[in-house]
Write a protein that holds these residues in place. Structure first.
Motif, PDB file in Angstrom:
ATOM      1  N   SER A  24       0.852  -1.180   0.000  1.00 46.78           N
ATOM      2  CA  SER A  24       0.000   0.000   0.000  1.00 46.78           C
ATOM      3  C   SER A  24       0.893   1.237   0.000  1.00 46.78           C
ATOM      4  N   ARG A  25       0.288   2.408  -0.170  1.00 42.39           N
ATOM      5  CA  ARG A  25       1.080   3.645  -0.167  1.00 42.39           C
ATOM      6  C   ARG A  25       1.845   3.794   1.135  1.00 42.39           C
ATOM      7  N   GLN A  26       1.183   3.520   2.259  1.00 42.39           N
ATOM      8  CA  GLN A  26       1.838   3.677   3.561  1.00 42.39           C
ATOM      9  C   GLN A  26       2.967   2.664   3.731  1.00 42.39           C
ATOM     10  N   GLN A  27       2.718   1.413   3.354  1.00 38.34           N
ATOM     11  CA  GLN A  27       3.757   0.385   3.468  1.00 38.34           C
ATOM     12  C   GLN A  27       4.942   0.714   2.574  1.00 38.34           C
ATOM     13  N   PHE A  28       4.649   1.187   1.366  1.00 43.16           N
ATOM     14  CA  PHE A  28       5.710   1.550   0.434  1.00 43.16           C
ATOM     15  C   PHE A  28       6.553   2.688   1.017  1.00 43.16           C
ATOM     16  N   ALA A  29       5.893   3.703   1.557  1.00 47.15           N
ATOM     17  CA  ALA A  29       6.607   4.842   2.138  1.00 47.15           C
ATOM     18  C   ALA A  29       7.444   4.416   3.337  1.00 47.15           C
ATOM     19  N   ASP A  30       6.882   3.553   4.196  1.00 47.85           N
ATOM     20  CA  ASP A  30       7.629   3.084   5.363  1.00 47.85           C
ATOM     21  C   ASP A  30       8.858   2.288   4.943  1.00 47.85           C
ATOM     22  N   ARG A  31       8.691   1.454   3.932  1.00 41.97           N
ATOM     23  CA  ARG A  31       9.802   0.638   3.455  1.00 41.97           C
ATOM     24  C   ARG A  31      10.906   1.517   2.872  1.00 41.97           C
ATOM     25  N   LEU A  32      10.510   2.570   2.210  1.00 43.43           N
ATOM     26  CA  LEU A  32      11.487   3.460   1.591  1.00 43.43           C
ATOM     27  C   LEU A  32      12.058   4.464   2.592  1.00 43.43           C
ATOM     28  N   GLY A  33      11.366   4.650   3.719  1.00 41.28           N
ATOM     29  CA  GLY A  33      11.853   5.581   4.722  1.00 41.28           C
ATOM     30  C   GLY A  33      11.456   7.018   4.454  1.00 41.28           C
ATOM     31  N   ILE A  34      10.301   7.211   3.791  1.00 45.60           N
ATOM     32  CA  ILE A  34       9.816   8.553   3.481  1.00 45.60           C
ATOM     33  C   ILE A  34       8.369   8.662   3.924  1.00 45.60           C
ATOM     34  N   SER A  35       7.828   9.886   3.886  1.00 44.37           N
ATOM     35  CA  SER A  35       6.422  10.087   4.236  1.00 44.37           C
ATOM     36  C   SER A  35       5.533   9.772   3.035  1.00 44.37           C
ATOM     37  N   VAL A  36       4.248   9.590   3.306  1.00 45.70           N
ATOM     38  CA  VAL A  36       3.291   9.351   2.225  1.00 45.70           C
ATOM     39  C   VAL A  36       3.238  10.555   1.300  1.00 45.70           C
ATOM     40  N   HIS A  37       3.355  11.752   1.876  1.00 42.51           N
ATOM     41  CA  HIS A  37       3.366  12.962   1.049  1.00 42.51           C
ATOM     42  C   HIS A  37       4.543  12.945   0.079  1.00 42.51           C
ATOM     43  N   THR A  38       5.730  12.558   0.571  1.00 45.23           N
ATOM     44  CA  THR A  38       6.907  12.473  -0.300  1.00 45.23           C
ATOM     45  C   THR A  38       6.731  11.375  -1.345  1.00 45.23           C
ATOM     46  N   TYR A  39       6.082  10.286  -0.952  1.00 46.58           N
ATOM     47  CA  TYR A  39       5.776   9.209  -1.911  1.00 46.58           C
ATOM     48  C   TYR A  39       4.939   9.740  -3.072  1.00 46.58           C
ATOM     49  N   ASP A  40       3.855  10.448  -2.739  1.00 41.30           N
ATOM     50  CA  ASP A  40       2.983  11.007  -3.785  1.00 41.30           C
ATOM     51  C   ASP A  40       3.736  12.008  -4.650  1.00 41.30           C
ATOM     52  N   LYS A  41       4.543  12.838  -4.019  1.00 44.60           N
ATOM     53  CA  LYS A  41       5.303  13.853  -4.749  1.00 44.60           C
ATOM     54  C   LYS A  41       6.314  13.209  -5.688  1.00 44.60           C
ATOM     55  N   THR A  42       6.995  12.154  -5.227  1.00 44.80           N
ATOM     56  CA  THR A  42       7.995  11.476  -6.055  1.00 44.80           C
ATOM     57  C   THR A  42       7.343  10.770  -7.236  1.00 44.80           C
ATOM     58  N   LEU A  43       6.210  10.112  -6.993  1.00 43.05           N
ATOM     59  CA  LEU A  43       5.514   9.423  -8.075  1.00 43.05           C
ATOM     60  C   LEU A  43       5.038  10.423  -9.129  1.00 43.05           C
ATOM     61  N   ARG A  44       4.536  11.555  -8.678  1.00 38.85           N
ATOM     62  CA  ARG A  44       4.095  12.586  -9.610  1.00 38.85           C
ATOM     63  C   ARG A  44       5.277  13.131 -10.419  1.00 38.85           C
ATOM     64  N   TYR A  45       6.417  13.289  -9.767  1.00 34.81           N
ATOM     65  CA  TYR A  45       7.605  13.804 -10.448  1.00 34.81           C
ATOM     66  C   TYR A  45       8.099  12.808 -11.504  1.00 34.81           C
ATOM     67  N   LEU A  46       8.068  11.515 -11.193  1.00 32.10           N
ATOM     68  CA  LEU A  46       8.492  10.503 -12.162  1.00 32.10           C
ATOM     69  C   LEU A  46       7.589  10.507 -13.386  1.00 32.10           C
ATOM     70  N   LYS A  47       6.283  10.655 -13.166  1.00 28.33           N
ATOM     71  CA  LYS A  47       5.352  10.709 -14.294  1.00 28.33           C
ATOM     72  C   LYS A  47       5.624  11.927 -15.167  1.00 28.33           C
ATOM     73  N   GLU A  48       5.886  13.075 -14.525  1.00 26.64           N
ATOM     74  CA  GLU A  48       6.178  14.287 -15.276  1.00 26.64           C
ATOM     75  C   GLU A  48       7.490  14.143 -16.049  1.00 26.64           C
ATOM     76  N   MET A  49       8.484  13.506 -15.434  1.00 27.37           N
ATOM     77  CA  MET A  49       9.771  13.315 -16.089  1.00 27.37           C
ATOM     78  C   MET A  49       9.623  12.431 -17.325  1.00 27.37           C
ATOM     79  N   LEU A  50       8.867  11.340 -17.186  1.00 25.69           N
ATOM     80  CA  LEU A  50       8.654  10.447 -18.320  1.00 25.69           C
ATOM     81  C   LEU A  50       7.912  11.165 -19.435  1.00 25.69           C
ATOM     82  N   SER A  51       6.921  11.988 -19.080  1.00 32.01           N
ATOM     83  CA  SER A  51       6.173  12.749 -20.073  1.00 32.01           C
ATOM     84  C   SER A  51       7.079  13.744 -20.791  1.00 32.01           C
ATOM     85  N   THR A  52       7.983  14.377 -20.048  1.00 28.36           N
ATOM     86  CA  THR A  52       8.904  15.347 -20.637  1.00 28.36           C
ATOM     87  C   THR A  52       9.830  14.686 -21.640  1.00 28.36           C
ATOM     88  N   LEU A  53      10.349  13.515 -21.280  1.00 25.83           N
ATOM     89  CA  LEU A  53      11.290  12.825 -22.161  1.00 25.83           C
ATOM     90  C   LEU A  53      10.627  12.307 -23.422  1.00 25.83           C
TER      91      LEU A  53
END
Length: 441
Positions: A24-53
């Protein structure tokens, strides 16, 4: 992209590729050592990066991030793990600008002024418009890396994409080249550069009207997704080795479960890091084919010879240089300790002896061929028409043990006796699992 950000993206994509939707989002964030907010922000950034490329790429060649999460063993090179390499060294504005320049030069010969006009027309409104000096700097960089060529003639200079090699090849020759690159990229390490070339050739085939499936002619591939991401650190380490420089990094042991630790730049939110900071003189890089892992071998002033799994390296920075004499001395000492290591183990040497059984049918003897290819310095002795003996002395047995076990009933461990007893106990345990299931049925 900032170095810290790239460390986070690497671990983020590693977990997406290996775990998929298991967390889940929370489990993923805990495993990575980040907050859920940072998880959402990082996922959004990756999508934007892929779209840019993918700006300027035909829709049929484009890829959504969610498509990369669909597990496809035979297409692990496209695109989830590799698109990060295309953007890791560029700022967001640079990635957008270079994409526009390369797209324009694919079909036209243009001057710097022409390209500046194109950028002014097509640059997203949230990005600043480049001046002529910036565009000329981009063109110089692209020319240096061989992506574009400057045409002969006087000023103003005209540029075009360096597609001559691909354009000169016939369809059959292009297919042959793709097949060759496909084989090499999937069987040799390091492999990222080969995968990037493979991606370029595949796009060229699709551009000529070939169906995407025409490139999928091989079904042999040997992949570990994570090994591709670990190569992000490889060239930094190689450069430090060539220049005899120490490395400073934060190491997150894979055994502890945490995959990322942010840098504490704000005193109000400072917290103790989960990793350990090391200063190491890098000596060698070793790749383990059994598990697809990269290892850094180095020397530390307090612990001597040190070994790190490359997936745990973050926040790498180059340090001071050492003398050639000191580097050579440390390297000779390390090679002596690793001389009998199956991979990187430096435990007490032990002699392992095993009997291998040839396949009970005519044709290729894949057991013998595999032992000869992977058995390193072990000695093979003929025993009978159906069996042969294999003997090797290695530092410890824990690294060679999975290799022996992978042969199943085609391998019988003879020595040491305690290792033989361990294998007997393991196979009995496996047999008991299946017997109980059969009885219940």
């Amino acid at each position: 992209m900032a170095r810290e950000s790239f460390d986070k993206e690497i671990q983020f994509l590693r977990m997406l590729a290996l775990a998929g939707g298991a967390y889940s989002r929370q489990q993923f964030a805990d495993r990575l050592g980040i907050s859920v907010h940072t998880y959402d922000k990082t996922l959004r950034y990756l999508k934007e990066m892929l779209s840019t490329l993918q700006q300027g790429v035909p829709q049929e060649q484009g890829t959504e991030l969610t498509e990369g999460l669909r597990y496809n063993y035979y297409e692990s090179a496209d695109p989830l793990l590799l698109f990060l390499f295309r953007a890791k060294s560029l700022k967001e504005t640079e990635s957008v600008r270079l994409t526009l320049l390369l797209t324009a030069l694919q079909s036209q010969e243009l001057t710097a002024k022409d390209l500046q006009d194109i950028c002014s027309e097509q640059m997203p409104v949230e990005f600043p418009l480049p001046d002529e000096k910036t565009v000329r700097g981009d063109l110089k960089y692209l020319e240096e890396v061989g992506v574009i060529v400057r045409l002969s003639g006087g000023r103003p200079y005209r540029y075009k994409a360096a597609n001559d090699l691909i354009d000169w090849l016939s369809d059959d020759e292009l297919l042959d080249l793709f097949d060759y690159v496909d084989v090499i990229a999937n069987t040799q390490v390091p492999s990222v550069q080969g995968y990037l070339l493979r991606s370029t050739l595949k796009k060229a085939l699709i551009k000529r009207g070939f169906d995407a499936d025409v490139a999928e002619t091989h079904r042999y591939k040997y992949h570990y997704h994570s090994r591709i991401l670990d190569e992000a650190h490889l060239y930094t380490i190689f450069r430090a080795i060539r220049q005899r420089k120490k490395l400073h990094f934060l190491y997150l042991s894979p055994k502890k479960g945490k995959k990322y630790s942010s840098q504490n730049t704000n005193p109000l939110f400072e917290r103790e890091s989960d990793g350990v900071v090391h200063t190491v003189l890098p000596l060698r890089v070793i790749f383990d084919h059994q598990y697809g892992r990269w290892y850094l071998i180095g020397y530390g002033p307090r612990l001597g010879l040190m070994k790190f799994r490359m997936e745990g390296l973050t926040q790498i920075e180059e340090g001071e240089s050492v003398s050639e004499e000191e580097f050579d001395g440390r390297l000779v000492s390390a090679e002596a300790q690793l001389k009998q290591s199956w991979v990187i183990d430096t435990l007490r040497p032990a002699t392992v002896k095993a009997r291998f059984f040839n396949p009970d049918r005519s044709g290729a003897n894949f057991v013998r061929e595999r032992v000869e290819a992977q058995g390193q310095w072990g000695v093979i002795t003929e025993e009978s028409e159906s069996t042969f003996l294999y003997e090797i002395t290695v530092n410890g047995i824990y690294e060679i043990k999975p290799w022996l076990r992978s042969f199943g009933s085609s391998c019988e461990v003879l020595e040491p006796a305690w290792l033989r007893r361990e294998f007997i106990a393991e196979w009995k345990e496996i047999r008991d699992y299946y017997e109980s299931v059969r009885e219940n049925l």
